[in-house]
Design an enzyme around this catalytic site. Structure first.
Site, PDB file in Angstrom:
ATOM      1  N   SER A  71       0.878  -1.254  -0.075  1.00 55.55           N
ATOM      2  CA  SER A  71       0.028   0.113  -0.127  1.00 55.55           C
ATOM      3  C   SER A  71       1.006   1.304  -0.054  1.00 55.55           C
ATOM      4  CB  SER A  71      -0.848  -0.067   1.059  1.00 55.55           C
ATOM      5  OG  SER A  71      -1.753   0.769   1.213  1.00 55.55           O
ATOM      6  N   HIS A 118      -2.924  -1.231  -3.080  1.00 53.26           N
ATOM      7  CA  HIS A 118      -3.871  -0.509  -2.830  1.00 53.26           C
ATOM      8  C   HIS A 118      -3.825   0.871  -3.626  1.00 53.26           C
ATOM      9  CE1 HIS A 118      -4.469  -1.960   1.551  1.00 53.26           C
ATOM     10  NE2 HIS A 118      -4.894  -2.997   0.575  1.00 53.26           N
ATOM     11  N   ASP A 170      -4.138  -4.804   6.063  1.00 52.44           N
ATOM     12  CA  ASP A 170      -4.663  -5.704   4.934  1.00 52.44           C
ATOM     13  C   ASP A 170      -3.193  -6.627   4.664  1.00 52.44           C
ATOM     14  OD1 ASP A 170      -5.857  -7.048   3.088  1.00 52.44           O
ATOM     15  OD2 ASP A 170      -5.748  -5.199   1.557  1.00 52.44           O
TER      16      ASP A 170
END
Lengths: 283, 201
Positions: free
Chosen positions: B26, B53, B146
């Site tokens: 991310s 992401h 995540d």
């Protein structure tokens, strides 16, 4: 950290087979047309949502309580979407597709297929409304059963749920001063879309296996439905859509979906490659 | 799953045949991925899946940005497409990316997980289920957690787990969470070691 969704429940392919045995035998509902990974995740969600222990508990419930089946089917097909997902698609729909559909002074017939959440339907209703074509259009919306239809047709929204739709709509309309909220009515602490948008929508149950064909359509809108189907079932459904469309009619699928491997692919022209809009060949 | 080139690597006496590398990241991971794609050789055959992401409403531009310095072709997979050697696959915006049980890609629009769609956890978990010990999972810099469960799933099914050194990562939250959740990851590497590890495969 919250537990990973479905981490404790693992049903696997064998569990799926046993479940399918029951749904096919008792309810003539064949799970084998669904893509396995998504299906497993959705079944895990159904198990959690109904506070069941495991897949055996779900199978037992379906075997002993037939009133649970529509709930199961509706929860399985549930999906959460947003209005005007992919604003560029909707712009192309408004600017390129609608003018073609509006050429003759005929009634425009649209089918929103595999529609488990109402947001695609509302997006199209708003566009037709703004284009002044709402009155001369009939929109058919189909769902798997009465329950899933009733859940999508008068959906209420929380403020927060509409944020993405609002920003999508602004990107679509390129007009900061025309918020989507003008189509909303407040109902207690929630919002509902205005009655006018629902006036020409016709809801019907359609489970794919029925023989009563839908004919004479100008547009089939079916975005992000094939991703939940096996390749074989997708192929079958595309055949059904081809049969429903008039020559020159349009088909719209999700921007990362693909129909090039399907038998009927050659019966379509690519109308907009990026936005995955196809036109049925006129011959 | 025909058509895969089997790449061999010696780990002690065992010969490992990795068939997929899946990478999650991310905030702070874009630079790392960009450098990696510039360093991997043109004949790197193991397919790579990137689950990064990204802004959900920006569908275009990311592939182009990653392609600029890449020696390997970068594409966004379409639903039901097969995983081919020599390609880098970028998870498309606003969909979850699954590895289907038949070894193909599958997409989903189910709700975001860990506020993310694509969610790294879901891609990793489905890849682990399908590729088991033939899989390498890598977690890079990021500001949320995540990927932690996903990496653990890869570990549990016998895959190889690598995490970017949190000391070096621009934002250490994601690597830290992955290390903590997985228990014992196989390697904690600074990015340069990740590159040379992959290049030796």
């Amino acid at each position: 950290m919250k537990p990973f969704p479905g981490e404790e429940i693992s049903i696997g392919i064998l569990g799926l087979r046993r479940l399918n045995h029951v749904t096919s035998r008792l309810y003539n509902f064949d799970l084998r047309s669904y893509a396995a990974t998504s299906l497993i995740r959705k079944i895990e969600a159904v198990i959690q949502r109904n506070h069941l222990k495991d897949i055996d508990a779900l199978i037992h419930l379906l075997e002993t309580r037939s009133s649970f089946f529509p709930v199961f089917q509706s929860q399985l097909s549930y999906s959460c979407s947003e209005l005007f997902r992919d604003p560029a698609f909707w712009r192309s729909f408004r600017d390129d597709v609608l003018p073609v559909l509006n050429k003759n002074n005929q009634k425009i017939r649209i089918w929103v297929a595999g529609c488990s959440s109402g947001e695609e339907v509302l997006s199209i209703a708003i566009i037709l409304y703004e284009a002044g074509l709402y009155e001369k259009t009939s929109v058919l919306v189909t769902g798997l059963n009465e329950l899933s239809i009733s859940e999508t047709r008068r959906k209420t929204y929380q403020d927060k749920q509409l944020e993405i739709s609002e920003s999508n709509y602004k990107r679509f309309s390129s007009n900061e001063n025309a918020p989507i909220s003008r189509y909303l009515n407040r109902k207690d602490n929630r919002f509902v879309f205005k009655d006018e948008l629902y006036k020409n929508l016709r809801y019907e149950v359609f489970n794919g296996s029925e023989t009563n064909e839908i004919k004479g359509l100008h547009l089939v809108l079916c975005r992000n439905y094939f991703i939940y189907c096996t390749p074989e079932y997708q192929n079958e459904m595309l055949g059904l859509f081809t049969g429903s469309l008039l020559p020159g009619g349009f088909l719209a699928i999700g921007n990362k979906e693909d129909i090039s491997f399907c038998d009927d692919f050659s019966r379509y022209l690519v109308f907009n490659k990026k936005e995955k809009i196809f036109q049925k060949r006129p011959y | 799953m025909k058509g895969f080139l089997i790449v061999e690597k010696y780990t002690g006496d065992a010969v490992m045949n990795y068939r997929l590398v899946i990478i999650g990241g991310s905030a702070g991971s874009f630079q790392v991925v960009n450098q990696m794609l510039a360093k991997l050789p043109q004949d790197f055959k193991i397919p790579i899946v990137l689950v990064l992401h990204r802004l959900k409403h920006v569908r275009h531009g990311f592939v182009e940005a990653l392609s600029q310095k890449s020696n390997l072709p970068v594409i966004e997979p379409e639903d039901k497409s097969s995983i081919r050697p020599g390609y880098v696959y970028l998870a498309p915006a606003n969909y979850h990316l699954f590895i289907e049980v038949n070894g193909r890609f599958a997409l989903s629009t189910e709700e975001p997980v860990n506020h993310s769609r694509p969610a790294i956890d879901l891609s990793f978990k489905t890849a682990a289920y399908c590729f088991r010990e033939k899989l390498i999972g890598i977690i890079l810099s990021g500001a949320n957690k995540d990927g932690a469960y996903g990496l653990k799933a890869i570990k549990q099914t016998g895959g190889l787990t690598i995490v970017q050194d949190p000391m070096e990562a621009q934002i250490p939250v994601m690597p830290m969470a992955a290390i903590e959740r997985t228990g014992k990851v196989d390697h904690i590497f600074p990015v340069n070691d990740i590159f040379s590890f992959l290049c030796k495969l």
